[in-house]
Design a protein around this motif. Structure first.
Motif, PDB file in Angstrom:
ATOM      1  N   PRO A 158      17.973   7.788  -9.904  1.00  0.00           N
ATOM      2  CA  PRO A 158      18.954   7.024 -10.673  1.00  0.00           C
ATOM      3  C   PRO A 158      20.311   7.700 -10.826  1.00  0.00           C
ATOM      4  CG  PRO A 158      17.463   8.126 -12.174  1.00  0.00           C
ATOM      5  CD  PRO A 158      16.971   8.440 -10.789  1.00  0.00           C
ATOM      6  N   THR A 159      20.536   8.802 -10.136  1.00  0.00           N
ATOM      7  CA  THR A 159      21.826   9.486 -10.241  1.00  0.00           C
ATOM      8  C   THR A 159      22.952   8.533  -9.848  1.00  0.00           C
ATOM      9  OG1 THR A 159      20.812  11.609  -9.687  1.00  0.00           O
ATOM     10  CG2 THR A 159      23.205  11.443  -9.457  1.00  0.00           C
ATOM     11  N   PRO A 160      23.972   8.347 -10.701  1.00  0.00           N
ATOM     12  CA  PRO A 160      25.064   7.417 -10.377  1.00  0.00           C
ATOM     13  C   PRO A 160      25.820   7.823  -9.115  1.00  0.00           C
ATOM     14  CG  PRO A 160      25.067   7.948 -12.716  1.00  0.00           C
ATOM     15  CD  PRO A 160      24.099   8.899 -12.063  1.00  0.00           C
ATOM     16  N   ARG A 161      26.223   6.822  -8.370  1.00  0.00           N
ATOM     17  CA  ARG A 161      26.975   7.006  -7.130  1.00  0.00           C
ATOM     18  C   ARG A 161      28.142   6.042  -7.123  1.00  0.00           C
ATOM     19  NH1 ARG A 161      21.474   7.043  -3.325  1.00  0.00           N
ATOM     20  NH2 ARG A 161      20.318   8.441  -4.717  1.00  0.00           N
ATOM     21  N   ASP A 162      28.934   6.064  -6.040  1.00  0.00           N
ATOM     22  CA  ASP A 162      29.998   5.073  -5.934  1.00  0.00           C
ATOM     23  C   ASP A 162      29.449   3.831  -5.224  1.00  0.00           C
ATOM     24  OD1 ASP A 162      30.037   5.531  -3.166  1.00  0.00           O
ATOM     25  OD2 ASP A 162      31.755   6.874  -3.256  1.00  0.00           O
ATOM     26  N   VAL A 163      30.322   2.854  -4.946  1.00  0.00           N
ATOM     27  CA  VAL A 163      29.847   1.593  -4.388  1.00  0.00           C
ATOM     28  C   VAL A 163      29.337   1.708  -2.968  1.00  0.00           C
ATOM     29  CG1 VAL A 163      31.235   0.111  -5.891  1.00  0.00           C
ATOM     30  CG2 VAL A 163      32.190   0.922  -3.706  1.00  0.00           C
ATOM     31  N   LEU A 164      29.579   2.824  -2.303  1.00  0.00           N
ATOM     32  CA  LEU A 164      28.990   3.023  -0.985  1.00  0.00           C
ATOM     33  C   LEU A 164      27.484   3.263  -1.086  1.00  0.00           C
ATOM     34  CD1 LEU A 164      31.685   5.303   0.714  1.00  0.00           C
ATOM     35  CD2 LEU A 164      31.314   2.846   1.056  1.00  0.00           C
ATOM     36  N   LEU A 165      27.041   3.734  -2.245  1.00  0.00           N
ATOM     37  CA  LEU A 165      25.622   3.984  -2.533  1.00  0.00           C
ATOM     38  C   LEU A 165      24.994   4.961  -1.571  1.00  0.00           C
ATOM     39  CD1 LEU A 165      24.661   0.367  -3.554  1.00  0.00           C
ATOM     40  CD2 LEU A 165      24.330   2.401  -4.966  1.00  0.00           C
ATOM     41  N   THR A 166      25.794   5.921  -1.106  1.00  0.00           N
ATOM     42  CA  THR A 166      25.257   7.006  -0.312  1.00  0.00           C
ATOM     43  C   THR A 166      24.766   8.112  -1.248  1.00  0.00           C
ATOM     44  OG1 THR A 166      27.513   7.858  -0.106  1.00  0.00           O
ATOM     45  CG2 THR A 166      26.679   6.573   1.726  1.00  0.00           C
ATOM     46  N   ASN A 167      23.954   9.000  -0.737  1.00  0.00           N
ATOM     47  CA  ASN A 167      23.424  10.080  -1.566  1.00  0.00           C
ATOM     48  C   ASN A 167      24.564  10.955  -2.074  1.00  0.00           C
ATOM     49  OD1 ASN A 167      20.707   9.373  -1.246  1.00  0.00           O
ATOM     50  ND2 ASN A 167      20.592  10.445   0.716  1.00  0.00           N
ATOM     51  N   PRO A 168      24.478  11.424  -3.321  1.00  0.00           N
ATOM     52  CA  PRO A 168      25.513  12.324  -3.836  1.00  0.00           C
ATOM     53  C   PRO A 168      25.712  13.521  -2.932  1.00  0.00           C
ATOM     54  CG  PRO A 168      24.028  11.647  -5.591  1.00  0.00           C
ATOM     55  CD  PRO A 168      23.419  11.171  -4.302  1.00  0.00           C
ATOM     56  N   GLY A 169      26.972  13.812  -2.603  1.00  0.00           N
ATOM     57  CA  GLY A 169      27.274  14.941  -1.735  1.00  0.00           C
ATOM     58  C   GLY A 169      27.285  14.619  -0.263  1.00  0.00           C
ATOM     59  N   ALA A 170      26.843  13.366   0.095  1.00  0.00           N
ATOM     60  CA  ALA A 170      26.862  12.991   1.513  1.00  0.00           C
ATOM     61  C   ALA A 170      28.271  12.685   1.945  1.00  0.00           C
ATOM     62  CB  ALA A 170      25.965  11.780   1.733  1.00  0.00           C
ATOM     63  N   LEU A 175      36.174  -1.683 -13.975  1.00  0.00           N
ATOM     64  CA  LEU A 175      37.583  -1.848 -14.320  1.00  0.00           C
ATOM     65  C   LEU A 175      38.252  -0.523 -14.671  1.00  0.00           C
ATOM     66  CD1 LEU A 175      37.298  -5.037 -16.569  1.00  0.00           C
ATOM     67  CD2 LEU A 175      38.568  -4.906 -14.417  1.00  0.00           C
ATOM     68  N   ASN A 176      37.570   0.307 -15.445  1.00  0.00           N
ATOM     69  CA  ASN A 176      38.197   1.500 -16.004  1.00  0.00           C
ATOM     70  C   ASN A 176      38.147   2.719 -15.101  1.00  0.00           C
ATOM     71  OD1 ASN A 176      38.727   0.029 -18.361  1.00  0.00           O
ATOM     72  ND2 ASN A 176      36.778   0.610 -19.290  1.00  0.00           N
ATOM     73  N   GLU A 177      37.085   2.839 -14.286  1.00  0.00           N
ATOM     74  CA  GLU A 177      36.920   4.032 -13.458  1.00  0.00           C
ATOM     75  C   GLU A 177      37.093   3.778 -11.971  1.00  0.00           C
ATOM     76  OE1 GLU A 177      33.580   6.567 -14.695  1.00  0.00           O
ATOM     77  OE2 GLU A 177      33.264   5.145 -16.350  1.00  0.00           O
ATOM     78  N   GLY A 178      36.909   2.550 -11.542  1.00  0.00           N
ATOM     79  CA  GLY A 178      37.110   2.217 -10.141  1.00  0.00           C
ATOM     80  C   GLY A 178      35.833   2.298  -9.324  1.00  0.00           C
ATOM     81  N   PRO A 179      35.775   1.553  -8.216  1.00  0.00           N
ATOM     82  CA  PRO A 179      34.544   1.462  -7.424  1.00  0.00           C
ATOM     83  C   PRO A 179      34.137   2.752  -6.739  1.00  0.00           C
ATOM     84  CG  PRO A 179      36.350   0.312  -6.316  1.00  0.00           C
ATOM     85  CD  PRO A 179      36.837   0.666  -7.687  1.00  0.00           C
ATOM     86  N   PHE A 180      35.067   3.704  -6.565  1.00  0.00           N
ATOM     87  CA  PHE A 180      34.712   4.935  -5.861  1.00  0.00           C
ATOM     88  C   PHE A 180      34.537   6.127  -6.807  1.00  0.00           C
ATOM     89  CE2 PHE A 180      36.371   2.113  -2.647  1.00  0.00           C
ATOM     90  CZ  PHE A 180      35.346   2.189  -1.711  1.00  0.00           C
ATOM     91  N   ALA A 181      34.339   5.801  -8.089  1.00  0.00           N
ATOM     92  CA  ALA A 181      33.855   6.781  -9.063  1.00  0.00           C
ATOM     93  C   ALA A 181      32.328   6.655  -9.127  1.00  0.00           C
ATOM     94  CB  ALA A 181      34.480   6.506 -10.427  1.00  0.00           C
ATOM     95  N   PRO A 182      31.638   7.666  -9.655  1.00  0.00           N
ATOM     96  CA  PRO A 182      30.171   7.588  -9.747  1.00  0.00           C
ATOM     97  C   PRO A 182      29.737   6.681 -10.899  1.00  0.00           C
ATOM     98  CG  PRO A 182      30.946   9.662 -10.664  1.00  0.00           C
ATOM     99  CD  PRO A 182      32.158   8.994 -10.072  1.00  0.00           C
TER     100      PRO A 182
END
Length: 313
Positions: free
Chosen positions: A300-312, A284-291
């Motif tokens: 376990p590094t947080p990602r957005d809802v796409l769940l792709t690797n960070p930086g991809a 709710l507060n940060e949105g689905p495309f925040a980490p």
């Protein structure tokens, strides 16, 4: 004998929007309807008037949520059998056999139903901010998926029923991307081991190939392809959304789920299934495309809802 119901009983535009929304989502708070359908208005004055008009026509009814989102009492709305007939006649949404009763609306199922609505509404609200597409009818609760063959076998291991299936269109400079999610809402009331067993059912569905019933020749029945291919362009990502407890408790619950998944061979080895865990507050507060999403397996590094690797990309 049932009296025929007109699919267009002279309702206002907002009234025509409210009926299918209430039919599909079963039980929705006034504040949720305001954010969903009339976010451009500061207060839901007109919305409340239309809801009362629908109630006077015996198309909707309401019950009271004793402790609402802002702490005080709040009205919760649902369609009556007459309202459901009008929605089904219009064919705007998928017809469902389920009917919510006044008793069910006031029962302990109330909070879970509202949490499912709140999760879908978070995507809808942020879609407006992003310029994406996800409307009030773009998530459907409790769609049944078969994951076991046999002679009419029933039980927890025979059917997969996500809390909701959500469809979201991401719009970027690179084009449009259609995303589909299974949403599993956990209010920290279920034993974590039981939630872990549900993960196994999702893994089973990702690889489930139907087999012919007794007496049917395989060549005339099955194509050897997974059942999900008849419903989705790809296996939907699974998003487990935690709520109903302190941040510390939900963090521990995330760690427990990751440990259970790592110990479950079926979940660990089903590459077709992508699973992430977040909290309703973060969504709710940060949105689905925040980490905000912790992968179920691996780093376990947080990602957005796409769940792709960070930086991809």
């Amino acid at each position: 004998m049932t009296t025929p119901v007109s699919p267009s009983p002279g309702l206002s535009r907002l009234g025509q929007l409210l009926l299918p929304v209430l039919y599909q989502h079963r039980l929705v708070a006034t504040g949720q309807l305001h954010r969903m359908l009339t976010p451009h208005t500061r207060r839901p004055v007109y919305l409340r008037r239309v809801l009362q008009e629908l109630r006077s026509l015996s198309l909707v009814e309401c019950t009271v949520r004793r402790a609402g989102r802002l702490g005080g009492p709040e009205l919760l709305w649902f369609v009556t059998p007459r309202g459901a007939e009008i929605v089904e006649a219009s064919r705007e949404v998928t017809a469902r056999a389920y009917r919510i009763s006044p008793e069910t609306a006031a029962s302990q199922l109330q909070e879970h139903t509202l949490a499912v609505v709140e999760s879908g509404l978070a995507f809808t609200t942020w879609a407006r901010a992003y310029g994406d597409e996800c409307g009030p009818l773009d998530w459907e609760p409790e769609l049944v998926h078969r994951v076991r063959d046999g002679e009419n076998r029933i039980g927890d291991d025979a059917l997969l029923i996500p809390d909701a299936v959500l469809r979201y269109t991401r719009v970027t400079s690179n084009g449009r991307r259609l995303l589909t999610y299974f949403l599993e809402i956990d209010r920290a009331t279920m034993q974590v081991g039981r939630l872990g067993r549900k993960l196994t059912s999702y893994a089973r569905y990702a690889t489930y190939v139907p087999t012919p019933p007794p007496g049917y020749r395989p060549a005339a029945w099955a194509t050897g392809r997974e059942a999900w291919r008849d419903r989705y362009p790809a296996v939907p990502r699974l998003l487990v959304i935690l709520t109903g407890a302190s941040e510390r408790v939900l963090r521990r619950r995330t760690e427990d789920l990751r440990a259970l998944a790592d110990a479950d061979t079926r979940v660990r080895l089903t590459s077709q299934l992508t699973v992430g865990i977040t909290t309703l507050d973060q969504l709710l507060n940060e949105g689905p495309f925040a980490p905000i999403v912790t992968p179920l397996l691996g780093d376990p590094t947080p990602r957005d809802v796409l769940l792709t690797n960070p930086g991809a990309s």
